[in-house]
Structures are given as structure tokens and as C-alpha cells.
Design an enzyme around this catalytic site. Structure first.
Site, mmCIF file in Angstrom:
data_model
loop_
_atom_site.group_PDB
_atom_site.id
_atom_site.type_symbol
_atom_site.label_atom_id
_atom_site.label_comp_id
_atom_site.label_asym_id
_atom_site.label_seq_id
_atom_site.Cartn_x
_atom_site.Cartn_y
_atom_site.Cartn_z
ATOM 1 N N ARG A 110 0.544 -1.763 0.225
ATOM 2 C CA ARG A 110 -0.182 -0.576 0.496
ATOM 3 C C ARG A 110 0.662 1.418 -0.006
ATOM 4 N NH1 ARG A 110 1.872 2.009 4.138
ATOM 5 N NH2 ARG A 110 0.804 3.466 3.770
ATOM 6 N N ASP A 156 -2.038 11.357 -1.720
ATOM 7 C CA ASP A 156 -2.329 9.967 -2.699
ATOM 8 C C ASP A 156 -2.395 10.472 -4.492
ATOM 9 O OD1 ASP A 156 -3.035 8.808 -0.210
ATOM 10 O OD2 ASP A 156 -2.977 6.975 -1.625
ATOM 11 N N ALA A 178 0.880 5.294 -1.903
ATOM 12 C CA ALA A 178 0.880 5.008 -3.399
ATOM 13 C C ALA A 178 2.091 5.410 -4.276
ATOM 14 C CB ALA A 178 0.662 7.100 -3.036
ATOM 15 N N LYS A 211 -4.920 10.262 3.205
ATOM 16 C CA LYS A 211 -5.479 8.970 4.155
ATOM 17 C C LYS A 211 -6.569 10.124 5.256
ATOM 18 C CE LYS A 211 -4.953 5.653 4.418
ATOM 19 N NZ LYS A 211 -6.053 4.671 4.006
ATOM 20 N N GLN A 242 -1.689 2.516 10.072
ATOM 21 C CA GLN A 242 -0.625 2.172 9.673
ATOM 22 C C GLN A 242 0.389 3.045 10.202
ATOM 23 O OE1 GLN A 242 -3.127 2.627 7.704
ATOM 24 N NE2 GLN A 242 -3.543 2.396 5.628
HETATM 25 O O1 MRU Z 1 -4.927 3.359 2.202
HETATM 26 P P1 MRU Z 1 -3.009 3.548 1.911
HETATM 27 O O2 MRU Z 1 -2.516 3.072 2.718
HETATM 28 O O3 MRU Z 1 -2.981 2.924 0.999
HETATM 29 O O4 MRU Z 1 -2.574 5.304 1.973
HETATM 30 C C1 MRU Z 1 -1.527 5.437 2.638
HETATM 31 C C2 MRU Z 1 -1.654 7.151 2.069
HETATM 32 O O5 MRU Z 1 -2.664 7.841 2.478
HETATM 33 C C3 MRU Z 1 -0.368 7.843 2.199
HETATM 34 O O6 MRU Z 1 -0.380 8.774 2.909
HETATM 35 C C4 MRU Z 1 -0.246 7.967 0.655
HETATM 36 O O7 MRU Z 1 -0.735 7.235 -0.252
HETATM 37 C C5 MRU Z 1 1.946 8.751 0.788
HETATM 38 S S1 MRU Z 1 2.406 7.307 0.555
HETATM 39 C C6 MRU Z 1 4.609 8.199 -0.181
#
Ligand code: MRU
Length: 348
Positions: A48, A237, A50, A249, A196
């Protein structure tokens, strides 16, 4: 992150990904051989973040090319397009997924022979991975200039090495500032419902010896009110170039509103592959995940039977709440992205 652990890698026609669902308790790798398996790993959040899912998607297409027995270019392209569709539908919000898939399919369609497509697609997927690490190192350098000695930094979710091909975006800035000898400490928000922050961000920072304290999401406002937070740094994202909105997030918006109220800089660290130069706000699909992620904790139901839950995975922070967007190309105010074309930022 210490080098013996990696988020994703390509080993002789197999994509190895660290299964992030098991952290911090177990370090276990999934070995994936098909685009469909990669799509499932993305959907189920074994991988997971982005940029990491962008890299995984590119490798998913490369797997199809690598293992294909197609004899003609047309047949191979047909198989690649099927994989492309499966991977595109794995998660809807992070733009890096679509960016990486489009980049790799554009390349495939420009190539003349089966052999060429096979070898060049694997190379391209590896290049996307390497470029991501390089971009993160530069984000770190650019962002560390904004961090002062003694800063107490609040972050949300995990925008670290685990969410990228390595080093991280928001945590890349934190790593770079720490490496420069700045005495910083981090408040990691636990990030309900998938945790996370609690499971991944604390794990990464602990391994790097960067001071970190865990708080639940609803403690952030009080911490800011007490003057205990100097900066907020998060990843993204998707960032809309047209308007400067930051999609990240769920819970990010709440921190941004609180930071604005308390006069605390709110920084977003992301590579330019996270900037969406096309979409309007109304085009963005915010992923809604299974309500059971909210209703259950560690497999145990926490709400009475019959109760419904809402589970959006991301929220949208408006540009007026964002102080700076830190990219590998430089540091921008959200309204500055509008004037910058995709070519200028992506170097095309
Ligand atoms: O649902 P996830 O864990 O994939 O969400 C991740 C996030 O929201 C991160 O903050 C975002 O992807 C940036 S990662 C460098």
C-alpha cells in the site's frame, strides 16, 4: 529503512513484496507471478502507499510480458491490456497507480516485437522503481531545509519506505533532517482503521533510531493546542494541479484544519508522479472500503450487531490549509502547481 528489508523487488520473473498486513509482528514476503496476484495484493493492502502501488502495478504488467508465450506482438498486447484492466481496478484513488500503468502501456504499444516488449517492460518497471527512490531522496533534501533543529513533527498514516520503493516521502524529509543532525522527534498518529501509523511508521522510525511517540488520531488537536507540534508532514495519494487539493489518508483533513487553527505549517511531501494534471475535483473517486474494517479490531467486533459503519479510505484537504508541497523538483505553494505544466514538472 535498514537495507535488509525491502518493500518490493523483482527477482527472475517473480515480484517479492513485503506483506505489510503482518507488520510489525512478522516480516514475510509474498512471491507473486501474475498480474492478478499483484492486483489482489494491492486491493488487500499487502502492499500500500501511492508510489509503492504504482511500482507494483508496473511490475504486474512486466510479469505478464515476462511469462507470456504469445507469438505475435498483437497477442501479447492483448494480454497486457487485460492485465492493465485488472490492475487499474485494484484501487481507485492513488494516481500513481494509473500513472505507472499508462507509462508502461504507452511504452509497450510503441515497441515493434514480442522480444523487445518482454525485455523493455521489465526494464521500465525497474526504472520506475529506481526513479521513485531517487525522487524520494531529493524530496528529503528539499524538505529538510524547512525543518529546524528541535522540531516536533506530527505525521499521519505511513508515507515512508514501506509506502514507496524506498526512503519515503514524508518520512524521507524526516530521515534527511535526522541525517543532517537536526534533533527532531515525531508524533505518529495511529491512523484508524488500518493503523498504518501505529504498525508501520513507528516500526520504520524505530529501526532508524529516530525518536517517535505514538498517539491516537483524536489526540492531535490537543497536542497542537499545548504547543507540542512545530510542523505537520504528510504524504499524498493524489494532488490536483488545477486546484491544489491534496487527497490523502482519511484523517489528514482533520490535522490540516487543526494545524491552520494553531498556526502550524502543514507540509505535503510527494513525488511528481502523485500530481494529477488532468482531473477535476469531481472526477476523483474516494475509495470506500469494507465497513468491517471499522466494526472489527483484530478480528473482534467492537460495535453491537446491526450497527452500520462508513469507511472512506481518503479525504480531501483544500489548498488554503496546505503551506507547501515538497516534490523532487522543488517546493511549491498549492496555487503554484496550476501555473506549472505536467511537462515542466515531470521533465518530459
Ligand atoms: O491506504 P493506504 O495505506 O495505501 O494509504 C496511504 C496513504 O494515504 C499515504 O499517505 C500516501 O499514499 C502517501 S505514501 C508516500
Amino acid at each position: 529503512m535498514a537495507s535488509e528489508v525491502w518493500t518490493i523487488r523483482w527477482v527472475d520473473g517473480v515480484v517479492e513484496i513485503l506483506d505489510q498486513r503482518l507488520l510489525p509482528h512478522r516480516v514475510k514476503y509474498l512471491r507473486l507471478r501474475t498480474a492478478r496476484q499483484v492486483a489482489r495484493a494491492i486491493r488487500d493492502m499487502a502492499i500500500r502507499g501511492a508510489p509503492a502501488i504504482g511500482v507494483a502495478a508496473a511490475m504486474g504488467i512486466a510479469l505478464t510480458a515476462y511469462h507470456s508465450r504469445a507469438k505475435s506482438r498483437e497477442k501479447l498486447l492483448e494480454q497486457l491490456r487485460r492485465s492493465y484492466d485488472v490492475l487499474r481496478s485494484s484501487r481507485p484513488t492513488a494516481v500513481n497507480l494509473f500513472w505507472a500503468l499508462d507509462r508502461i502501456m504507452r511504452l509497450a504499444e510503441s515497441l515493434g516485437s514480442v522480444e523487445e516488449i518482454r525485455s523493455r517492460l521489465v526494464e521500465e518497471a525497474l526504472r520506475i522503481m529506481e526513479e521513485d527512490v531517487e525522487a524520494n531522496m531529493r524530496i528529503g533534501e528539499n524538505g529538510a531545509r524547512l525543518i529546524e533543529d528541535g522540531d516536533r513533527i506530527l505525521t499521519h498514516c505511513n508515507a515512508g519506505a514501506l509506502a514507496t520503493a524506498g526512503y519515503g516521502t514524508a518520512l524521507g524529509v524526516i530521515r534527511a533532517a535526522h541525517a543532517q543532525g537536526k534533533k527532531i522527534m515525531v508524533y505518529a498518529c495511529e491512523t484508524r482503521p488500518k493503523l498504518q501509523g501505529a504498525r508501520l511508521t513507528t516500526w520504520e522510525l524505530l529501526r532508524d533510531g529516530i525518536p517517535v511517540k505514538l498517539i491516537t488520531d483524536n489526540m492531535a488537536a490537543f497536542l497542537m493546542q499545548r504547543g507540542e507540534v512545530d510542523k505537520v508532514i504528510v504524504g499524498a495519494d493524489r494532488i490536483l494541479a488545477r486546484t491544489g487539493h491534496v487527497i490523502n489518508k482519511i484523517g489528514t483533513l482533520c490535522h490540516a484544519i487543526c494545524a491552520k487553527y494553531h498556526g502550524i505549517p502543514f507540509l505535503v511531501a510527494a513525488p511528481t508522479s502523485t500530481i494529477d494534471f488532468k482531473s477535476r475535483l469531481e472526477d476523483v473517486v474516494i475509495e470506500e472500503r469494507d465497513p468491517r474494517e471499522v466494526l472489527y479490531v483484530n478480528g473482534r467486533r467492537i460495535a453491537p450487531e446491526g450497527i452500520e459503519a462508513w469507511n472512506p479510505a481518503f479525504d480531501i484537504t483544500p489548498p488554503e490549509l496546505v503551506t507547501y508541497i515538497i516534490t523532487e523538483k522543488g517546493v511549491y505553494r498549492p496555487d503554484e502547481l496550476r501555473g506549472i505544466g505536467s511537462g515542466e514538472l515531470s521533465g518530459e
